[in-house]
Design an enzyme around this catalytic site. Sequence first.
Site, PDB file in Angstrom:
ATOM      1  N   GLY A 509     -53.366  31.866  -3.795  1.00 59.19           N
ATOM      2  CA  GLY A 509     -53.758  31.061  -4.942  1.00 59.19           C
ATOM      3  C   GLY A 509     -53.613  29.598  -4.638  1.00 59.19           C
ATOM      4  O   GLY A 509     -53.058  29.212  -3.601  1.00 59.19           O
ATOM      5  N   PRO A 511     -52.348  25.614  -4.871  1.00 64.40           N
ATOM      6  CA  PRO A 511     -50.974  25.103  -4.834  1.00 64.40           C
ATOM      7  C   PRO A 511     -50.387  24.981  -6.238  1.00 64.40           C
ATOM      8  O   PRO A 511     -51.113  24.706  -7.189  1.00 64.40           O
ATOM      9  CB  PRO A 511     -51.120  23.719  -4.211  1.00 64.40           C
ATOM     10  CG  PRO A 511     -52.487  23.646  -3.653  1.00 64.40           C
ATOM     11  CD  PRO A 511     -53.320  24.636  -4.363  1.00 64.40           C
ATOM     12  N   VAL A 513     -49.052  27.189  -8.219  1.00 64.25           N
ATOM     13  CA  VAL A 513     -49.170  28.242  -9.226  1.00 64.25           C
ATOM     14  C   VAL A 513     -47.941  29.144  -9.232  1.00 64.25           C
ATOM     15  O   VAL A 513     -47.877  30.095 -10.003  1.00 64.25           O
ATOM     16  CB  VAL A 513     -50.438  29.096  -9.016  1.00 64.25           C
ATOM     17  CG1 VAL A 513     -51.682  28.287  -9.309  1.00 64.25           C
ATOM     18  CG2 VAL A 513     -50.476  29.689  -7.630  1.00 64.25           C
ATOM     19  N   GLY A 514     -46.983  28.848  -8.376  1.00 68.39           N
ATOM     20  CA  GLY A 514     -45.728  29.583  -8.423  1.00 68.39           C
ATOM     21  C   GLY A 514     -45.606  30.685  -7.383  1.00 68.39           C
ATOM     22  O   GLY A 514     -44.813  31.601  -7.555  1.00 68.39           O
ATOM     23  N   SER A 886     -72.781  29.032  -3.714  1.00 65.62           N
ATOM     24  CA  SER A 886     -72.847  29.422  -5.124  1.00 65.62           C
ATOM     25  C   SER A 886     -73.525  28.378  -6.026  1.00 65.62           C
ATOM     26  O   SER A 886     -73.722  28.613  -7.211  1.00 65.62           O
ATOM     27  CB  SER A 886     -71.453  29.739  -5.655  1.00 65.62           C
ATOM     28  OG  SER A 886     -70.717  28.555  -5.760  1.00 65.62           O
ATOM     29  N   LYS A 929     -63.188  29.878 -11.779  1.00 66.98           N
ATOM     30  CA  LYS A 929     -64.353  29.187 -12.324  1.00 66.98           C
ATOM     31  C   LYS A 929     -64.359  29.245 -13.849  1.00 66.98           C
ATOM     32  O   LYS A 929     -64.712  28.269 -14.523  1.00 66.98           O
ATOM     33  CB  LYS A 929     -65.640  29.787 -11.739  1.00 66.98           C
ATOM     34  CG  LYS A 929     -65.844  29.385 -10.278  1.00 66.98           C
ATOM     35  CD  LYS A 929     -67.076  29.985  -9.678  1.00 66.98           C
ATOM     36  CE  LYS A 929     -67.300  29.416  -8.271  1.00 66.98           C
ATOM     37  NZ  LYS A 929     -68.423  30.038  -7.590  1.00 66.98           N
TER      38      LYS A 929
HETATM   39  P1  ADP Z   1     -46.749  27.327  -4.850  1.00 70.71           P
HETATM   40  O1  ADP Z   1     -45.811  27.982  -3.944  1.00 70.71           O
HETATM   41  O2  ADP Z   1     -47.778  28.299  -5.387  1.00 70.71           O
HETATM   42  O3  ADP Z   1     -47.397  26.128  -4.302  1.00 70.71           O
HETATM   43  P2  ADP Z   1     -44.414  26.860  -6.395  1.00 70.71           P
HETATM   44  O4  ADP Z   1     -43.899  28.237  -6.340  1.00 70.71           O
HETATM   45  O5  ADP Z   1     -43.788  25.855  -5.576  1.00 70.71           O
HETATM   46  O6  ADP Z   1     -45.952  26.846  -6.122  1.00 70.71           O
HETATM   47  O7  ADP Z   1     -44.383  26.375  -7.902  1.00 70.71           O
HETATM   48  C1  ADP Z   1     -44.336  25.056  -8.332  1.00 70.71           C
HETATM   49  C2  ADP Z   1     -43.480  24.939  -9.537  1.00 70.71           C
HETATM   50  O8  ADP Z   1     -44.154  25.460 -10.656  1.00 70.71           O
HETATM   51  C3  ADP Z   1     -42.180  25.702  -9.419  1.00 70.71           C
HETATM   52  O9  ADP Z   1     -41.148  24.916  -9.897  1.00 70.71           O
HETATM   53  C4  ADP Z   1     -42.381  26.897 -10.326  1.00 70.71           C
HETATM   54  O10 ADP Z   1     -41.186  27.296 -10.941  1.00 70.71           O
HETATM   55  C5  ADP Z   1     -43.341  26.373 -11.374  1.00 70.71           C
HETATM   56  N1  ADP Z   1     -44.159  27.452 -11.871  1.00 70.71           N
HETATM   57  C6  ADP Z   1     -45.306  27.912 -11.332  1.00 70.71           C
HETATM   58  N2  ADP Z   1     -45.806  28.922 -12.063  1.00 70.71           N
HETATM   59  C7  ADP Z   1     -44.956  29.130 -13.074  1.00 70.71           C
HETATM   60  C8  ADP Z   1     -44.942  30.052 -14.173  1.00 70.71           C
HETATM   61  N3  ADP Z   1     -45.889  30.963 -14.353  1.00 70.71           N
HETATM   62  N4  ADP Z   1     -43.913  29.977 -15.000  1.00 70.71           N
HETATM   63  C9  ADP Z   1     -42.955  29.063 -14.832  1.00 70.71           C
HETATM   64  N5  ADP Z   1     -42.922  28.156 -13.883  1.00 70.71           N
HETATM   65  C10 ADP Z   1     -43.918  28.182 -12.966  1.00 70.71           C
END
Ligand code: ADP
Length: 985
Positions: A509, A511, A513-514, A886, A929
């Site tokens: 996914g 950047p 997005v957790g 696309s 999208k």
């Molecule tokens: P990635 O690894 O996908 O680049 P991270 O895991 O570093 O992203 O997430 C960035 C920040 O966003 C983290 O502090 C994370 O806790 C927060 N975060 C992302 N998605 C969520 C979510 N669904 N709920 C709560 N916090 C989130």
Amino acid sequence: MKGFDTNLRLQASSPEFSNGFLPKRQNFIKLNRRNCYPRSSFSPTMLKLFTSSASRVHHLTPVSRVVGSSPVESPLFKALSQITGWNRRSTSLGHRAFFCSEPTNGEAAAEAETKAVESDSEVSDSKSSSAIVPTNPRPEDCLTVLALPVPHRPLFPGFYMPIYVKDPKVLAALQESRRRQAPYAGAFLLKDDPSADSSSSTDAEKNINELKGKELLNRLHEVGTLAQISSIQGDQVILVGHRRLRIKEMVSEEPLTVKVDHLKDNPFDMDDDVVKATSFEVISTLRDVLKTSSLWRDHVQTYTQHIGDFTYPRLADFGAAICGANRHQAQEVLEELDVHKRLRLTLELMKKEMEISKIQETIAKAIEEKISGEQRRYLLNEQLKAIKKELGVETDDKSALSAKFKERIEPNKEKIPAHVLQVIEEELTKLQLLEASSSEFNVTRNYLDWLTILPWGNYSNENFDVARAQTILDEDHYGLSDVKERILEFIAVGRLRGTSQGKIICLSGPPGVGKTSIGRSIARALNRKFFRFSVGGLADVAEIKGHRRTYVGAMPGKMVQCLKSVGTANPLVLIDEIDKLGRGHAGDPASALLELLDPEQNANFLDHYLDVTIDLSKVLFVCTANVIDMIPNPLLDRMEVISIAGYITDEKVHIARDYLEKTARGDCGVKPEQVEVSDAALLSLIENYCREAGVRNLQKQIEKIYRKIALKLVREGAVPEEPAVASDPEEAEIVADVGESIENHTVEENTVSSAEEPKEEAQTEKIAIETVMIDESNLADYVGKPVFHAEKLYEQTPVGVVMGLAWTSMGGSTLYIETTVVEEGEGKGGLNITGQLGDVMKESAQIAHTVARKIMLEKEPENQFFANSKLHLHVPAGATPKDGPSAGCTMITSLLSLATKKPVRKDLAMTGEVTLTGRILPIGGVKEKTIAARRSQIKTIIFPEANRRDFDELAENVKEGLNVHFVDDYGKIFELAFGYDKQED
Ligand code: ADP
């Protein structure tokens, strides 16, 4: 040897002999030549030097008078008297001790000796001009003497020498002659045996004993020495040399008796300059020899004092006798009757001796230096060790090291695989054998350190409680229900199977997005240790597989480092950015990673450094990637991909409210009641500042707001009266104190400035801002001006402009495709393209041009627009590179809009690849999208028919309120875009 021993004893026991002199009536200087020669041949030889003066105590005529001028009270005599403590008592003691083998005839022997020397001197005196001493009574009676062979060196006048007589007949004859008060014999040097190997001294000795009569005579040098038989002890006979003899003829064979002539030195001129100079040179060389030769060192003083007093012939004899010349050269000196020549010969010998001693000295010095250098190093090393020990930095204490390593492995020795245990044992043995300062020792020590510190068979208890896992996942993340579901499924399988191994989860996914934080949550839910390493840009295989130990600074790979740092053999390892894996120049990191991840292979993972296989099958691998397409295929095959598309505004609001705000508040020490961020403000923040798919930027902005609030609160003096966080009572007290003092301070300040108007205002404001309100109106004060201005570039898209949907690694986004006419004219039809388009997109534009022209031809055959118009197609945000197929349908629509001069329906966005025949092909990133379209307040979306299922799978809140059409042919798009009823909108 008995006499020799006695002599030694005497030297040791009486101080007066400590200089090496053996006092005797005749002033003998005894020289011990033991060890003077490299071979043992000369070792037992003792030489005595007959010194020349003694007349005050004895009525002897000094020998010096023979050659002329020495006074009776010569300095030599004085010196000798001093050194030897000369007196009758000690002389007789020495005499007895050395010479009297039989006490009964001791006195007689002594008497005889005295007489002998006396007469010798007298004769010398009276016949000084004659080379051959005529026969005379008394010693000169000795015209017929027993011929004794001496094996190694000739006997020089003035020296004494022990010889061994094996022949009983000869021995008896010697005894007899002593008894007859004519204790003299002739000592003649043995010539080399022409038949035998002359190098063997024992052979030579044996041979003398066997030689008899004429045979013996033939082997003797003609010139020898008249020797006084000083003592006989057993077969040892001590001879004292007196004067030179020459054999005339044999008298009898057994024992060999010969007639001899007594030789005298040739007369010479004492004052001859050449002779003088030669003698001076001999003296100075003698002094040097005595000084440099280690053998004579003890006697240097004595000898150097007295050699100046020797007569010239005596000097030559002395020099020849003490230096290590070979027998032939010595014999040559003995035979030489010309004093000057004799001095020359001696000088030659001594110079040679001098050279030898110099060489000897340099050899000794070199060896000494080497030894002392080694000793020094040893000493310094010992000191260093002691210092290290004292400072506690003792690194090479081998036994302590071994003990440390053994102690480490002891608790789980049974869990360590046998092959590893064997290597550890071997290395421990090796460690003991290696030098602590060697580099190999360090290598071995580091290797053992790694081997013993790894958590062999040490697992954390895995938790497969689904309910607990659910709680943890919800605690950490909002939404992501599909992702969470997949993780829970995974845990459930683990529970049923009893193990969660064998699967690689890949979270993909945009950047922020957790992905990483979900990985962490999974580890927490499963009760595994968490370790993260990023392989983005990694090109060196050694990072994964480790270096070979032979390299300097070799290290194990990341996986081994991971096991060391987590301390358990079943951690969750998050491999970040697996899609950005570099291309190695030596070895392929992707295949190394495959070896690491593949459940088939990683039970026997071999790290180059560790060199023993380790079991990684219990490790749970989670990878993250932005774009799945970039992951090397063999790796992707083994993964279970879970994609996280990004968040819609609604989700972001929840995440911000329930997660990001809470953490930001806690991090900044702001209390919940002190701040109120309105929904409108939050929405504005998300819509106008943080439109990207992830929430990392949103998190940053929220943190920014809270930091500013914190500053504001502190500035306004709204410091908590009670500590916000105080787990430690001591700390709580301190914080409370600080609070109190600040409060007092504020009160003070207030009283002082109470008269002033503005301060009063400030105080009122302080009360007012106790809760900081953040609204849409003041949001810009905290986070600056909005980054995204207009939500849409166009409220109503003009003719030739259509909105498309794009998908990048950053998530989904909307983009406009604009077309305009450059010029018109017969046959001018053509297309210009701008906007940083990739090859695929450029081709799409060409295809779109063709397809649009074809459609136009079908719909309005008379319309010559495409044939006669030069067109320009542009995709704004020209600085951002774009590519992908696309946008095909969007481009056609844009061109047709221009051709028909009709704008497309309001709030419409579309995506889809178009073939030349107008078929619509499916696209990727439907969710992204859709989310992007929602962000841009799009109401109608056109997707390819084949993507209908993807859309149906989306969460309701994402789909909510959208008018979505699925098409498989461009004709439908044309209708949807242009066939709208104006009244409809
Ligand atoms: P990635 O690894 O996908 O680049 P991270 O895991 O570093 O992203 O997430 C960035 C920040 O966003 C983290 O502090 C994370 O806790 C927060 N975060 C992302 N998605 C969520 C979510 N669904 N709920 C709560 N916090 C989130």
